[in-house]
Enzyme design. Structure first.
Site, mmCIF file in Angstrom:
data_model
loop_
_atom_site.group_PDB
_atom_site.id
_atom_site.type_symbol
_atom_site.label_atom_id
_atom_site.label_comp_id
_atom_site.label_asym_id
_atom_site.label_seq_id
_atom_site.Cartn_x
_atom_site.Cartn_y
_atom_site.Cartn_z
ATOM 1 N N SER A 142 84.250 -26.780 -24.880
ATOM 2 C CA SER A 142 84.026 -28.155 -25.336
ATOM 3 C C SER A 142 83.470 -28.127 -26.764
ATOM 4 O O SER A 142 82.841 -27.133 -27.168
ATOM 5 C CB SER A 142 82.996 -28.828 -24.425
ATOM 6 O OG SER A 142 82.571 -30.064 -24.958
ATOM 7 N N TYR A 155 74.655 -27.881 -20.128
ATOM 8 C CA TYR A 155 76.115 -27.996 -20.292
ATOM 9 C C TYR A 155 76.540 -27.422 -21.644
ATOM 10 O O TYR A 155 77.436 -26.583 -21.731
ATOM 11 C CB TYR A 155 76.539 -29.463 -20.166
ATOM 12 C CG TYR A 155 78.019 -29.679 -20.373
ATOM 13 C CD1 TYR A 155 78.925 -29.438 -19.351
ATOM 14 C CD2 TYR A 155 78.529 -30.110 -21.614
ATOM 15 C CE1 TYR A 155 80.295 -29.611 -19.538
ATOM 16 C CE2 TYR A 155 79.880 -30.283 -21.808
ATOM 17 C CZ TYR A 155 80.762 -30.041 -20.762
ATOM 18 O OH TYR A 155 82.122 -30.216 -20.961
#
Ligand SMILES: NC(=O)c1ccc[n+]([C@@H]2O[C@H](COP(=O)([O-])OP(=O)(O)OC[C@H]3O[C@@H](n4cnc5c(N)ncnc54)[C@H](OP(=O)(O)O)[C@@H]3O)[C@@H](O)[C@H]2O)c1
Length: 265
Positions: A142, A155
């Protein structure tokens, strides 16, 4: 079983980006093993794909946040075919909020799913590809991995790990016939945000899962390691290189800060 037909294993294929990889590869004539924890969705997707593909499409239920799931994935894949052409480590989930409030079980599941299972899967699938001097591994990270992000600290850190790991591995395996790609989408229009219980504010920047997958598969042809999506992805990467992370963290933390978190002014 046709040994000349390419064979791809896709984790988190029941929806979102994973399902789009499955759609794109089915139309390219791949045999597929699709894995997630939702058999109903996987069966529906298989039915949809069999409308456009005559190739075998297998679906398997597997919770990849459990210990030993990499071995299970590898054994399952090899029970169908031993020559895996493409492994796509896509399964993942988001988690927002004060780290100190996040349940330990959620933290453990994310570490297992985003790090342990992926690293172990690559360790298991890669050697056969190296022996055959043929294959590719895509790991979906990401833009959140480009710099630390408060309130999605774990995350972002797991995605940063995946970027560093893939870049190192790509260098190790350079010129050995195997492509290592780390695909870094930005905000993409999937169930991800609803599952994470957080809707980002900048919805106008949303990308489609189709755009993510098209860019990623196109980049496989040029054997690119780090793949960003569209101008938004290029901008995120550029910003992360030129602006001090302390400044970026302040803005990003404010953007994702949940109303209950009061520490970031
Ligand atoms: N959407 C975004 O804005 C965005 C941005 C950057 C990166 N990403 C990354 O893209 C990847 C795909 O996300 P998405 O946007 O497509 O989200 P999504 O629509 O929520 O899909 C997530 C997929 O992961 C699977 N999954 C989650 N936990 C799992 C587990 N324990 N075991 C097996 N499968 C599991 C889900 O399947 P089941 O629930 O059926 O098990 C689902 O198929 C993730 O790695 C995410 O971090 C997303």
């Amino acid at each position: 079983m046709n040994q000349t037909t390419p064979f791809a294993v896709i984790t988190g294929a029941s929806r979102g980006i994973g399902a789009e990889y499955a759609r794109a590869l089915a139309t390219q004539g791949y045999e597929l093993l699709l894995v997630s924890r939702d058999m109903k969705r996987l069966e529906l997707l298989r039915e949809e794909l069999q409308q456009v593909s005559q190739k075998d499409i297998w679906v398997e239920l597997l919770d990849l946040s459990q210990p030993q799931s990499a071995e299970k994935l590898y054994d399952l894949a090899r029970s169908y075919r031993s020559d895996i052409s493409l492994l796509i480590n896509n399964a993942g989930f988001g988690c927002y909020g004060d780290f100190a409030d996040i349940p330990l079980a959620t933290i453990h599941n994310m570490l297992q799913l985003h790090i342990t299972t992926i690293v172990e899967s690559i360790r298991l699938f890669l050697p056969d590809m190296l022996v055959r001097k043929h294959g590719a591994i895509i790991t979906v990270a990401s833009v959140a991995g480009f710099f630390p992000i408060p309130y999605m600290t774990e995350y972002a850190a797991t995605k940063a790990f995946l970027i560093a790991f893939s870049k190192g591995l790509a260098q190790e395996t350079k010129d050995r016939g195997v492509t290592i790609q780390v695909c870094c989408p930005g905000f993409t229009d999937t169930d991800f945000h609803q599952t994470a219980g957080h809707q980002p504010k900048q919805i106008f920047l949303a990308q489609s899962p189709q755009q993510v997958v098209q860019t990623s598969l196109q980049a496989l042809k040029s054997k690119r390691t780090l793949v960003t999506i569209g101008w938004q992805g290029r901008l995120s990467l550029w910003i992360s290189k030129i602006i001090p992370h302390k400044i970026l963290m302040t803005f990003a933390g404010k953007a994702v800060k949940p109303p209950s978190a009061t520490h970031l002014k």
